[in-house]
Scaffold this motif. Structure first.
Motif, PDB file in Angstrom:
ATOM      1  N   UNK A  93       0.848  -0.994   0.141  1.00 34.86           N
ATOM      2  CA  UNK A  93      -0.080   0.038  -0.042  1.00 34.86           C
ATOM      3  C   UNK A  93       0.782   1.202   0.079  1.00 34.86           C
ATOM      4  N   UNK A  94       0.560   2.474  -1.002  1.00 36.57           N
ATOM      5  CA  UNK A  94       1.543   3.488  -1.059  1.00 36.57           C
ATOM      6  C   UNK A  94       0.718   4.621  -0.671  1.00 36.57           C
ATOM      7  N   UNK A  95       1.546   5.728  -0.289  1.00 38.28           N
ATOM      8  CA  UNK A  95       0.945   6.870  -0.016  1.00 38.28           C
ATOM      9  C   UNK A  95       2.115   7.690   0.077  1.00 38.28           C
ATOM     10  N   UNK A  96       1.886   9.384  -0.098  1.00 34.11           N
ATOM     11  CA  UNK A  96       3.022   9.945  -0.019  1.00 34.11           C
ATOM     12  C   UNK A  96       3.827  10.105   1.279  1.00 34.11           C
ATOM     13  N   UNK A  97       3.133   9.398   2.327  1.00 35.66           N
ATOM     14  CA  UNK A  97       3.732   9.275   3.589  1.00 35.66           C
ATOM     15  C   UNK A  97       4.811   8.120   3.672  1.00 35.66           C
ATOM     16  N   UNK A  98       4.819   7.341   2.747  1.00 33.73           N
ATOM     17  CA  UNK A  98       5.569   5.913   2.588  1.00 33.73           C
ATOM     18  C   UNK A  98       4.695   4.902   1.912  1.00 33.73           C
ATOM     19  N   UNK A  99       5.015   3.761   2.460  1.00 33.07           N
ATOM     20  CA  UNK A  99       4.548   2.594   2.010  1.00 33.07           C
ATOM     21  C   UNK A  99       4.403   1.421   3.177  1.00 33.07           C
ATOM     22  N   UNK A 100       3.583   0.668   3.019  1.00 32.83           N
ATOM     23  CA  UNK A 100       3.214  -0.551   4.213  1.00 32.83           C
ATOM     24  C   UNK A 100       2.993  -1.790   3.313  1.00 32.83           C
ATOM     25  N   UNK A 101       3.668  -2.727   3.902  1.00 30.01           N
ATOM     26  CA  UNK A 101       3.279  -4.145   3.463  1.00 30.01           C
ATOM     27  C   UNK A 101       2.744  -4.916   4.421  1.00 30.01           C
ATOM     28  N   UNK A 102       1.458  -5.409   3.836  1.00 27.30           N
ATOM     29  CA  UNK A 102       0.716  -6.266   4.737  1.00 27.30           C
ATOM     30  C   UNK A 102       0.600  -7.571   4.194  1.00 27.30           C
ATOM     31  N   UNK A 103       1.015  -8.583   5.166  1.00 27.29           N
ATOM     32  CA  UNK A 103       1.019  -9.983   4.851  1.00 27.29           C
ATOM     33  C   UNK A 103      -0.275 -10.547   5.194  1.00 27.29           C
ATOM     34  N   UNK A 104      -0.753 -11.368   4.127  1.00 29.11           N
ATOM     35  CA  UNK A 104      -1.988 -12.115   4.394  1.00 29.11           C
ATOM     36  C   UNK A 104      -1.790 -13.091   4.998  1.00 29.11           C
ATOM     37  N   UNK A 105      -0.678 -13.701   5.091  1.00 30.44           N
ATOM     38  CA  UNK A 105      -0.580 -15.175   5.962  1.00 30.44           C
ATOM     39  C   UNK A 105      -0.266 -14.925   7.462  1.00 30.44           C
ATOM     40  N   UNK A 106       0.599 -13.860   7.731  1.00 30.25           N
ATOM     41  CA  UNK A 106       0.814 -13.545   9.194  1.00 30.25           C
ATOM     42  C   UNK A 106      -0.248 -12.463   9.765  1.00 30.25           C
ATOM     43  N   UNK A 108      -0.061  -9.338   9.750  1.00 26.96           N
ATOM     44  CA  UNK A 108       0.730  -8.300  10.033  1.00 26.96           C
ATOM     45  C   UNK A 108       0.946  -7.331   8.997  1.00 26.96           C
ATOM     46  N   UNK A 109       1.414  -5.880   9.400  1.00 29.03           N
ATOM     47  CA  UNK A 109       1.779  -4.923   8.471  1.00 29.03           C
ATOM     48  C   UNK A 109       3.121  -4.128   8.832  1.00 29.03           C
ATOM     49  N   UNK A 110       3.733  -3.830   7.905  1.00 35.08           N
ATOM     50  CA  UNK A 110       5.238  -3.225   8.258  1.00 35.08           C
ATOM     51  C   UNK A 110       5.135  -1.877   7.530  1.00 35.08           C
ATOM     52  N   UNK A 111       5.718  -0.888   8.028  1.00 32.25           N
ATOM     53  CA  UNK A 111       5.970   0.391   7.383  1.00 32.25           C
ATOM     54  C   UNK A 111       7.168   0.208   6.580  1.00 32.25           C
ATOM     55  N   UNK A 112       7.357   0.629   5.461  1.00 34.27           N
ATOM     56  CA  UNK A 112       8.403   0.811   4.553  1.00 34.27           C
ATOM     57  C   UNK A 112       8.726   2.358   4.378  1.00 34.27           C
ATOM     58  N   UNK A 113       9.942   2.706   4.832  1.00 28.27           N
ATOM     59  CA  UNK A 113      10.234   4.174   4.640  1.00 28.27           C
ATOM     60  C   UNK A 113      10.770   4.257   3.325  1.00 28.27           C
ATOM     61  N   UNK A 114      10.299   5.214   2.582  1.00 28.21           N
ATOM     62  CA  UNK A 114      10.866   5.815   1.168  1.00 28.21           C
ATOM     63  C   UNK A 114      11.898   6.857   1.412  1.00 28.21           C
ATOM     64  N   UNK A 115      12.935   6.894   0.430  1.00 31.07           N
ATOM     65  CA  UNK A 115      13.753   7.899   0.667  1.00 31.07           C
ATOM     66  C   UNK A 115      13.495   9.563   0.271  1.00 31.07           C
ATOM     67  N   UNK A 116      12.076   9.675  -0.128  1.00 34.12           N
ATOM     68  CA  UNK A 116      11.658  10.771  -0.399  1.00 34.12           C
ATOM     69  C   UNK A 116      10.236  10.553  -0.996  1.00 34.12           C
ATOM     70  N   UNK A 117       9.512  11.730  -1.283  1.00 27.61           N
ATOM     71  CA  UNK A 117       8.176  11.567  -1.312  1.00 27.61           C
ATOM     72  C   UNK A 117       7.803  10.663  -2.628  1.00 27.61           C
ATOM     73  N   UNK A 118       6.784   9.970  -2.480  1.00 27.66           N
ATOM     74  CA  UNK A 118       6.414   9.144  -3.500  1.00 27.66           C
ATOM     75  C   UNK A 118       5.957   9.822  -4.694  1.00 27.66           C
TER      76      UNK A 118
END
Length: 121
Positions: A93-106, A108-118
């Protein structure tokens, strides 16, 4: 597929935060009580929605046939999903704030920090 508020338009707090889908006039309509639907995707018999309610973004899956919610995971650090991409392991999932990966199996979700604005997704 269409999306809209299930309660007062523009209100993103209060309400039950219930997400549901229904078929009406040949269209699938996804709603959230007291929130907003930011992104939608279809994956087989599953509808996937990034929704915002009470200052937090969540990824919600719905059974396409019954319209009932089957799974929900909070997306840390996101408040305005602008993109939704299926991967082999889950959803990105993307936004201009960064991204997050949501795992269907577990579930859970984890934030992914982008090096700049999307800029694009």
């Amino acid at each position: 597929m269409l999306a809209g508020p299930g309660g007062t338009p523009g209100k993103t707090s209060g309400g039950s935060d219930k997400v549901s889908a229904e078929r009406k006039d040949g269209n699938t309509i996804v709603t959230i009580e007291g929130g907003r639907v930011d992104q939608l995707a279809v994956d087989g018999d599953t509808i996937v929605a990034a929704v915002f309610h009470d200052d937090k973004e969540s990824l919600v899956t719905l059974d396409a046939k019954s319209g009932e919610e089957t799974h929900r995971v909070a997306l840390p650090g996101l408040t305005d999903a602008q993109g939704l991409q299926r991967t082999e392991q889950g959803w990105l999932v993307f936004s201009d704030e960064g991204a997050a990966f949501a795992s269907s199996a577990s579930k859970t979700a984890k934030k992914i920090t982008l090096p700049g604005k999307l800029l694009a997704s």
